[in-house]
Enzyme design. Structure first.
Site, PDB file in Angstrom:
ATOM      1  N   TRP A  51       0.841  -1.201   0.000  1.00 14.29           N
ATOM      2  CA  TRP A  51       0.000   0.000   0.000  1.00 14.29           C
ATOM      3  C   TRP A  51       0.871   1.243   0.000  1.00 14.29           C
ATOM      4  O   TRP A  51       2.061   1.185   0.310  1.00 14.29           O
ATOM      5  CB  TRP A  51      -1.036  -0.016   1.117  1.00 14.29           C
ATOM      6  CG  TRP A  51      -0.551  -0.147   2.548  1.00 14.29           C
ATOM      7  CD1 TRP A  51       0.639  -0.659   2.972  1.00 14.29           C
ATOM      8  CD2 TRP A  51      -1.265   0.211   3.727  1.00 14.29           C
ATOM      9  NE1 TRP A  51       0.712  -0.644   4.337  1.00 14.29           N
ATOM     10  CE2 TRP A  51      -0.451  -0.111   4.835  1.00 14.29           C
ATOM     11  CE3 TRP A  51      -2.508   0.763   3.967  1.00 14.29           C
ATOM     12  CZ2 TRP A  51      -0.838   0.115   6.166  1.00 14.29           C
ATOM     13  CZ3 TRP A  51      -2.895   0.984   5.286  1.00 14.29           C
ATOM     14  CH2 TRP A  51      -2.067   0.655   6.364  1.00 14.29           C
ATOM     15  N   ASN A  52       0.240   2.354  -0.366  1.00  9.88           N
ATOM     16  CA  ASN A  52       0.956   3.622  -0.519  1.00  9.88           C
ATOM     17  C   ASN A  52       0.179   4.763   0.127  1.00  9.88           C
ATOM     18  O   ASN A  52      -1.040   4.681   0.272  1.00  9.88           O
ATOM     19  CB  ASN A  52       1.105   3.981  -2.002  1.00  9.88           C
ATOM     20  CG  ASN A  52       1.841   2.940  -2.793  1.00  9.88           C
ATOM     21  OD1 ASN A  52       3.032   2.717  -2.600  1.00  9.88           O
ATOM     22  ND2 ASN A  52       1.128   2.267  -3.690  1.00  9.88           N
ATOM     23  N   HIS A  59      -6.051  19.755  -7.915  1.00  5.65           N
ATOM     24  CA  HIS A  59      -6.142  20.142  -9.332  1.00  5.65           C
ATOM     25  C   HIS A  59      -4.988  19.541 -10.130  1.00  5.65           C
ATOM     26  O   HIS A  59      -4.356  20.201 -10.940  1.00  5.65           O
ATOM     27  CB  HIS A  59      -6.210  21.667  -9.450  1.00  5.65           C
ATOM     28  CG  HIS A  59      -7.399  22.241  -8.749  1.00  5.65           C
ATOM     29  ND1 HIS A  59      -8.545  22.629  -9.394  1.00  5.65           N
ATOM     30  CD2 HIS A  59      -7.640  22.435  -7.427  1.00  5.65           C
ATOM     31  CE1 HIS A  59      -9.436  23.062  -8.512  1.00  5.65           C
ATOM     32  NE2 HIS A  59      -8.896  22.953  -7.305  1.00  5.65           N
ATOM     33  N   ASP A  65     -13.353  20.771 -11.084  1.00  7.76           N
ATOM     34  CA  ASP A  65     -13.373  22.085 -10.423  1.00  7.76           C
ATOM     35  C   ASP A  65     -14.753  22.305  -9.812  1.00  7.76           C
ATOM     36  O   ASP A  65     -15.756  22.304 -10.532  1.00  7.76           O
ATOM     37  CB  ASP A  65     -13.152  23.219 -11.436  1.00  7.76           C
ATOM     38  CG  ASP A  65     -11.707  23.349 -11.914  1.00  7.76           C
ATOM     39  OD1 ASP A  65     -10.806  22.732 -11.321  1.00  7.76           O
ATOM     40  OD2 ASP A  65     -11.510  24.095 -12.892  1.00  7.76           O
ATOM     41  N   HIS A  69     -13.985  26.721  -5.917  1.00  9.19           N
ATOM     42  CA  HIS A  69     -12.607  26.913  -6.400  1.00  9.19           C
ATOM     43  C   HIS A  69     -12.318  28.380  -6.742  1.00  9.19           C
ATOM     44  O   HIS A  69     -11.197  28.842  -6.619  1.00  9.19           O
ATOM     45  CB  HIS A  69     -12.386  26.028  -7.630  1.00  9.19           C
ATOM     46  CG  HIS A  69     -11.053  26.175  -8.287  1.00  9.19           C
ATOM     47  ND1 HIS A  69      -9.868  26.240  -7.587  1.00  9.19           N
ATOM     48  CD2 HIS A  69     -10.698  26.253  -9.601  1.00  9.19           C
ATOM     49  CE1 HIS A  69      -8.853  26.357  -8.428  1.00  9.19           C
ATOM     50  NE2 HIS A  69      -9.331  26.377  -9.651  1.00  9.19           N
ATOM     51  N   HIS A 197     -13.515  30.083 -15.465  1.00  4.34           N
ATOM     52  CA  HIS A 197     -13.563  29.891 -14.014  1.00  4.34           C
ATOM     53  C   HIS A 197     -14.507  30.920 -13.379  1.00  4.34           C
ATOM     54  O   HIS A 197     -15.376  30.573 -12.584  1.00  4.34           O
ATOM     55  CB  HIS A 197     -12.163  30.032 -13.417  1.00  4.34           C
ATOM     56  CG  HIS A 197     -11.257  28.875 -13.682  1.00  4.34           C
ATOM     57  ND1 HIS A 197     -10.536  28.739 -14.838  1.00  4.34           N
ATOM     58  CD2 HIS A 197     -10.950  27.789 -12.925  1.00  4.34           C
ATOM     59  CE1 HIS A 197      -9.816  27.626 -14.782  1.00  4.34           C
ATOM     60  NE2 HIS A 197     -10.041  27.022 -13.639  1.00  4.34           N
TER      61      HIS A 197
HETATM   62 MN    MN Z   1      -8.742  23.082 -11.646  1.00  5.29          MN
END
Ligand code: MN
Length: 247
Positions: A51-52, A59, A65, A69, A197
């Site tokens: 496992w990690n 992002h 998004d 954001h 955005h």
């Molecule tokens: Mn983004």
């Protein structure tokens, strides 16, 4: 699906340390690359298991998004609060690959969407507009996907007028792109800056980035499944995006 009439198409870029990320100029802070940190791998630290820990920005790579954001959506939903019923949705693909090949700074305009609608029908209510630019061919190369010179990045996107229209008048829930962000490379210089955005997230709509395989979707008729991780308070999330396509 078992009868073979519905194909599942993966629209996601593999997530690795080499996955390209966007880069803001100084003085702005930047996100980190994806990273994998091994905890154990069938060894003294854990003899029977592997496992990690993962290190990632919200992002990084193919991601979602959320409204919160952007400052225009600061009172909107974070990724954990996005209603799941909006995340299984119809999608249309507007293909501008030829125009982008001639001009990497190409911007989608309202008239391009209107021309597409004249051929394929109206944009889907509650659905995604996916912008196919051919930019996914650059998806494994940080320099090529950013395509920057001394004047900044040169990547395709959406005009200010079109972003405002998509946010305020079009019935879509968001836009998906093949580039590292939903806005054009030159959008830092637009008025307002980063209009995709600013307008879409401010209108309770969403963004999807670094998509691939959009050439395997029809112009209309696919269904996209795009649920971000429910990161409490999160502004975005790496995401696996799947499309269902009837053959
Ligand atoms: Mn983004």
């Amino acid at each position: 699906m078992s009868g073979g009439t519905i194909e599942v198409v993966d629209l996601t870029a593999p997530l690795a340390a080499s996955t390209p990320i966007l880069q803001l100029p100084p003085p702005f802070a930047n996100t980190i690359n994806f990273g994998l940190e091994e905890i154990s791998r069938y060894d003294d630290r854990g003899p029977g298991w592997y496992w990690n820990n993962i290190h990632t920005g919200e992002h990084t790579g193919t991601h979602f998004d959320a409204p919160v954001h952007w400052v225009t959506g600061r009172d909107g939903d974070d990724v954990a609060r996005v209603p799941v019923r909006r995340l299984v949705a119809p999608a249309v693909v507007i293909d501008v690959t030829d125009r982008v090949a001639a001009d990497p700074d190409f911007l989608l305009e309202i008239e391009h969407v209107r021309a597409w609608e004249a051929e394929h029908g109206p944009l889907p209510a509650g659905g995604w507009l996916l912008l196919r630019t051919g930019w996914d061919a650059r998806a494994n190369d940080q320099e090529a996907i950013l395509n920057a010179d001394e004047t900044g990045p040169h990547t395709p996107g959406v005009s200010v007028a079109c972003a405002k229209w998509l946010a305020e008048e079009a019935p879509i829930i968001g836009i998906g792109v093949e580039t590292v962000g939903t806005d054009a490379g030159a959008a830092h210089s637009f008025e307002p800056a980063f209009p995709c955005h600013a307008y879409l997230l401010g209108a309770d709509k969403y963004g999807l980035t670094q998509l691939r395989n959009l050439d395997r979707l029809p112009p209309a008729g696919a269904v996209v499944i795009a649920p971000p991780l429910p990161i409490v308070g999160g502004s975005g999330s790496p995401i696996r995006v799947l499309a269902l396509v009837e053959r």
